[in-house]
Design a protein around this motif. Structure first.
Motif, PDB file in Angstrom:
ATOM      1  N   UNK A 189       0.947  -1.339  -0.021  1.00  0.00           N
ATOM      2  CA  UNK A 189       0.136  -0.017  -0.200  1.00  0.00           C
ATOM      3  C   UNK A 189       1.112   1.089   0.086  1.00  0.00           C
ATOM      4  N   UNK A 190       1.537   1.749  -1.250  1.00  0.00           N
ATOM      5  CA  UNK A 190       2.311   2.831  -1.196  1.00  0.00           C
ATOM      6  C   UNK A 190       1.639   4.159  -0.845  1.00  0.00           C
ATOM      7  N   UNK A 191       0.680   4.019  -0.851  1.00  0.00           N
ATOM      8  CA  UNK A 191      -0.424   5.343  -0.794  1.00  0.00           C
ATOM      9  C   UNK A 191      -0.275   5.662   0.770  1.00  0.00           C
ATOM     10  N   UNK A 192       0.035   4.677   1.565  1.00  0.00           N
ATOM     11  CA  UNK A 192      -0.066   4.831   3.005  1.00  0.00           C
ATOM     12  C   UNK A 192       0.777   5.967   3.410  1.00  0.00           C
ATOM     13  N   UNK A 193       0.755   7.026   3.729  1.00  0.00           N
ATOM     14  CA  UNK A 193       1.767   8.164   4.022  1.00  0.00           C
ATOM     15  C   UNK A 193       1.221   8.593   5.553  1.00  0.00           C
ATOM     16  N   UNK A 236       9.587  12.256  -1.382  1.00  0.00           N
ATOM     17  CA  UNK A 236       8.868  10.883  -1.699  1.00  0.00           C
ATOM     18  C   UNK A 236       8.905  10.200  -0.790  1.00  0.00           C
ATOM     19  N   UNK A 237       9.581  10.511   0.484  1.00  0.00           N
ATOM     20  CA  UNK A 237       9.348   9.733   1.785  1.00  0.00           C
ATOM     21  C   UNK A 237       7.764   9.743   2.155  1.00  0.00           C
ATOM     22  N   UNK A 238       7.519   8.853   2.888  1.00  0.00           N
ATOM     23  CA  UNK A 238       6.355   8.517   3.567  1.00  0.00           C
ATOM     24  C   UNK A 238       6.120   8.688   4.891  1.00  0.00           C
ATOM     25  N   UNK A 239       7.164   9.045   5.658  1.00  0.00           N
ATOM     26  CA  UNK A 239       6.754   9.187   7.027  1.00  0.00           C
ATOM     27  C   UNK A 239       6.968  10.593   7.383  1.00  0.00           C
ATOM     28  N   UNK A 240       5.903  11.257   8.060  1.00  0.00           N
ATOM     29  CA  UNK A 240       6.178  12.515   8.384  1.00  0.00           C
ATOM     30  C   UNK A 240       6.217  12.728  10.029  1.00  0.00           C
ATOM     31  N   UNK A 241       7.124  13.727  10.022  1.00  0.00           N
ATOM     32  CA  UNK A 241       7.594  14.102  11.518  1.00  0.00           C
ATOM     33  C   UNK A 241       6.613  15.389  11.726  1.00  0.00           C
ATOM     34  N   UNK A 242       5.550  15.056  12.325  1.00  0.00           N
ATOM     35  CA  UNK A 242       4.730  16.243  12.745  1.00  0.00           C
ATOM     36  C   UNK A 242       5.081  17.222  13.728  1.00  0.00           C
ATOM     37  N   UNK A 243       5.875  16.673  14.656  1.00  0.00           N
ATOM     38  CA  UNK A 243       6.227  17.362  15.898  1.00  0.00           C
ATOM     39  C   UNK A 243       5.135  17.235  16.726  1.00  0.00           C
ATOM     40  N   UNK A 244       5.021  18.120  17.984  1.00  0.00           N
ATOM     41  CA  UNK A 244       4.211  18.072  18.902  1.00  0.00           C
ATOM     42  C   UNK A 244       3.037  19.158  18.236  1.00  0.00           C
TER      43      UNK A 244
END
Length: 690
Positions: free
Chosen positions: A373-377, A408-416
Motif C-alpha cells: 500500500x504505497x499510498x499509505x503516508x 517521496x518519503x512516506x513518514x511525516x515528522x509532525x512534531x508536537x
C-alpha cells in the motif's frame, strides 16, 4: 493583460450576489465577500487552473476558503466560473438541502475542496493539500512529464491566524518548504468583537518570516488589481518557501458600514443594499443580477481551464505509454481501490502466540502492508517510538535541501502538533492520491477533536493510531489516561472507533479502516501486553461485534459479558470464575467497533446480544453510550491515577472478582424482570427515523 471594465463589473457582481443572497437568507457574513471580491476575481480569472465541468480533475489547482463564514464569496465565484452551482442555488443560500450551506462542505458543493468554517481548519488542510502535491510529484513525475504540478491557494482572515491550529500547521509548512502553497490574508483589522487591536496586535508577517515563509504586502486590496496579480506572480516564483500575502482590505467594502465589525456577520439592510448597487452600477430594484459581460468573461476562463485539462490528459496518455505501471498506480489510488490480495498481508494470530501490546500488533500491520500500500503516508506527533508508527526502512517526508529525507518519503515528522496533524490529514486525504494515518496517545486525539469532526463530516478516509488507550497507560497518571475520549468519538457520526482485544482484532480494525472509502477511523491501542484470544478472527471482528464464547456444554446462559480491548480477556477469565465459584453460565461478547456493529442486520445483532439474557459491559473507560448494548455497565466514570497499571486495575476493581461481583448483582436484579429484552431490540434503530 490589462484589466477592463468587465473585470470590475465581475467583481461588483460577486459583491452584489453576496449581499442579495445573505439578505434573502436573513443570515450570513457579507463583510469578507465585499472586501475580498477583487482578490477572488484576480485569482480565479488569471491564475487558478480548473475545469468546472470536471471538478475532480486530478492536477487542478486547489482553492481553500479558510475563513469559511465568507462562503458567499466562494459560491458566487463557483457560479460565475461555470460550476454546477446555479443562480437558484445562490438564492437558496443557507436553506434546507441546498448546495450552498452556511459554511463550505467538501463532497457537497462542486468546487469545494475541503470543509471550512471552524477557523484555522482550512489553512491547516491547505498545508495537507500542498504536502500531497509535493509527495505525488516526487513519486510520479518524470523528466518531461509533470503530471503533478498544481498550486494550493488559500484565503484566510484574522480569525484563522489567531487560531493555534493555523500556527501549528504553518510552522510545519515553513519547515517543509512547501513552495506550491500561496496564502492570501484578508488583512482588514476587524473581528467580531471589533478592531483586532483589542486582542491581536502582533506582527503577523514577522511571525511567518520566522516560520520560514515568503511574505509580501499589498496595501490597497480594494482596488489594486495589478498589485494583487503581481504579488501572486511573485509568490509563484518562490519555490522553496510557502508564501503569505497581507492584503490590506476594507471589510464590507461599499456598504455604509464598511470598515466596522457590524458588517462582519449580519445581513445588510435594504437601504444599504440599494445604495451599494447604485454605487456599483446595478439597478437597486433588481436582485441576483448577473450581467452577461460577467458570464462572458468567465466563459473564457472556463474554456482556458478545459483546454488546460485536455493538455494534461494528453500528457498523461503519453506518460501512460512510457510509464504504464505508474499510470495504473495513479488511477488505482484515485479510485480508492486497494491492490488485489492486500488483505493477505495482514498478520493473523493463534491463541498460542505470545501476548504483546496492541500498539505492537498495530506496528505489525503497518510493517505488513507498507510495501503493498504505497499510498499509505503517515507519521506521529513526536511519539514515533511509543506509537510504533514507523516501519524500519521508511524514508521521512522532508525537503531534499535539509538532507533529512525527500518529498517521496512516506513518514511525516509532525512534531508536537496534534491539532494541525488532524487537519493536515484532512488535506492529505482530500487530495486524491494519499491514504493518511498518524499516531499520538488516545488522550491527545482530543487536541484534534475539531479536525476529527470535519473528517467525518467531509467523508475523508484516514486513520488515527491512538495508543496508550486507558488507565493501562499507568504511571503517567490521570492527565494522560483517556477516560471520556472514546465516548466522545463514538458519538461522532461517520467515524469508526475501534478498540481491539488482540492481534486478529487489530488486523480487522485496519482492514476496515483501509477499505473504507469515505470514513475516518480511530484505532485505540494498549501500552500493556494482551493475550491472543481463542475464537477471534479478522472476519468475525470486522462485523464490529461477535460472540467470543458460549457456556461450556451447551448450557443456558445466565448472563452476557460484553467488552472491548484489554478487558475482553478479563471477561473471559471472569466467565470461568463465575462458573466455578457462583455456578453462573456467562457468554462473552467482544464489541470492538460500535458503529460497524450498528450497521449489521438486526437478526445478527440479536444473535450476539439476544433477548432473554441480561448483559453487563466491562470497559475501563466512561460508561456513556454502553446503554445501547447492555443492561448494566461497569466502567470508570472518574479520572484515573498514577501507578503501575496492574495496581490501577486492582484499585478500581477491574479484576476477575470485581467483574464477578457485578455480574452476580446483574443476574440477581434482572431475575425480577418477567422478560428481558435486548437493548439492541428497539422500536427503531439508530437512524433517527421510523
Amino acid at each position: 493583460m490589462a484589466y477592463t471594465n468587465d473585470d470590475q463589473l465581475a467583481i461588483n457582481t460577486i459583491r452584489t450576489l453576496a449581499a442579495d443572497a445573505i439578505a434573502k437568507a436573513k443570515s450570513g457574513h457579507p463583510g469578507a465577500p465585499l472586501g475580498m471580491a477583487p482578490a477572488a476575481h484576480v485569482l480565479f480569472s488569471r491564475f487558478l487552473k480548473f475545469n468546472p465541468k470536471n471538478p475532480q480533475w486530478l492536477n487542478r489547482d486547489r482553492f481553500v476558503l479558510s475563513n469559511g463564514h465568507g462562503c458567499m464569496l466562494l459560491y458566487g465565484m463557483l457560479h460565475l466560473a461555470g460550476y454546477a452551482v446555479s443562480i437558484e442555488d445562490i438564492k437558496q443560500f443557507r436553506q434546507i438541502d441546498s448546495l450552498t450551506p452556511g459554511h463550505p462542505e467538501a463532497n457537497h458543493t462542486p468546487g469545494v475542496e475541503v470543509t471550512t468554517g471552524p477557523l484555522g481548519q482550512g489553512i491547516a488542510s491547505a498545508v495537507g493539500l500542498a504536502m500531497a502535491e509535493a509527495h505525488s510529484a516526487a513519486v510520479f513525475n518524470k523528466e518531461g512529464f509533470p503530471v503533478f504540478d498544481n498550486y494550493t491557494y488559500c484565503f484566510v482572515g484574522d480569525g484563522c491566524l489567531m487560531e493555534g491550529v493555523a500556527s501549528e500547521a504553518c510552522s510545519l509548512a515553513g519547515h517543509l518548504q512547501l513552495g506550491s502553497l500561496i496564502v492570501v490574508w484578508d488583512d482588514n483589522h476587524i473581528c467580531i468583537d471589533g478592531d483586532t487591536n483589542s486582542a491581536f496586535r502582533e506582527d503577523v508577517l514577522k511571525r511567518y518570516e520566522a516560520y520560514g515563509w515568503h511574505t509580501q504586502t499589498v496595501h490597497n486590496g480594494d482596488t489594486d488589481l495589478e498589485g494583487i496579480e503581481a504579488a501572486i506572480r511573485n509568490a509563484q516564483q518562490v519555490t522553496d518557501k510557502p508564501s503569505i500575502i497581507a492584503l490590506k482590505t476594507t471589510i464590507g467594502f461599499g456598504s455604509t458600514q464598511q470598515g466596522t465589525h457590524t458588517v462582519h456577520g449580519s445581513p445588510l439592510k435594504a437601504d444599504d443594499i440599494a445604495q451599494l448597487k447604485e454605487r456599483f452600477g446595478f439597478n437597486p430594484n433588481e436582485s441576483f443580477t448577473v450581467p452577461q459581460q460577467a458570464y462572458d468573461l468567465y466563459k473564457k476562463v472556463e474554456a482556458k481551464g478545459a483546454a488546460a485539462e485536455q493538455d494534461w490528459i494528453a500528457l498523461f496518455d503519453k506518460y501512460a505509454v512510457q510509464y504504464g505501471s505508474d499510470a495504473a498506480e495513479i488511477r488505482r489510488r484515485v479510485a480508492k481501490e486497494l491492490p488485489a490480495g492486500w488483505e493477505k498481508h495482514l498478520p493473523t494470530y493463534t491463541s498460542s502466540d505470545a501476548a504483546i501490546a496492541s500498539r505492537k500488533m498495530s506496528e505489525n500491520v503497518l510493517v505488513g502492508v507498507a510495501d503493498i500500500l504505497p499510498e499509505l503516508v503517515g507519521g506521529s506527533a513526536d511519539l514515533t517510538t511509543p506509537n510504533l508508527t514507523r516501519w524500519s526502512n521508511a524514508v521521512d517526508f522532508q525537503p531534499p535541501a535539509t538532507g533529512l529525507g525527500s518529498y517521496a518519503g512516506r513518514y511525516v515528522r509532525y512534531g508536537v502538533r496534534e491539532h494541525a496533524m488532524g487537519a493536515i490529514m484532512n488535506g492529505l486525504g482530500a487530495y486524491g492520491t494519499i491514504l493518511p494515518y498518524a499516531g499520538t496517545f488516545l488522550n491527545f486525539v482530543s487536541y484534534a477533536a475539531p479536525a476529527v469532526r470535519l473528517s467525518g463530516l467531509s467523508k475523508v478516509r484516514l486513520i488515527w493510531v491512538a495508543t496508550h488507550d486507558s488507565i493501562g497507560q499507568g504511571e503517567d497518571g490521570a492527565t494522560h489516561q483517556p477516560i471520556e475520549t472514546l465516548a466522545h468519538f463514538r458519538a461522532l457520526p461517520n467515524c469508526m472507533v475501534w478498540r481491539p482485544a488482540d492481534g486478529n482484532e487489530t488486523s480487522a480494525a485496519y482492514a476496515a479502516a483501509l477499505a473504507a472509502k469515505e470514513t475516518p477511523s480511530i484505532i485505540a491501542l494498549t501500552r500493556q501486553d494482551l493475550p491472543q484470544l481463542p475464537n477471534t478472527s479478522i472476519a468475525k471482528a470486522r462485523k464490529g461485534g461477535y460472540v467470543l464464547s458460549e457456556p461450556a456444554g451447551g448450557k443456558k446462559a445466565d448472563l452476557t459479558l460484553v467488552s472491548t480491548g484489554s478487558e475482553v480477556s478479563l471477561c473471559v477469565e471472569a466467565a470461568a470464575y463465575l462458573a466455578e465459584k457462583h455456578g453462573l453460565n456467562a457468554r462473552v461478547v467482544s464489541l470492538p467497533c460500535f458503529d460497524v456493529f450498528d450497521s449489521q442486520p438486526l437478526e445478527y445483532k440479536l444473535s450476539v446480544l439476544p433477548d432473554g439474557i441480561p448483559s453487563l459491559s466491562v470497559e475501563v473507560l466512561a460508561t456513556n453510550g454502553w446503554e445501547r448494548y447492555t443492561h448494566e455497565q461497569f466502567g470508570l466514570d472518574r479520572f484515573g491515577a498514577s501507578a503501575p497499571y496492574k495496581d490501577l486495575y486492582k484499585k478500581f476493581d477491574f479484576t476477575v472478582e470485581g467483574v464477578a461481583k457485578r455480574a452476580v448483582a446483574t443476574v440477581d436484579f434482572w431475575k425480577k424482570i418477567p422478560y428481558v429484552i435486548s437493548p439492541v431490540n428497539r422500536a427503531f434503530q439508530h437512524s433517527n427515523s421510523i
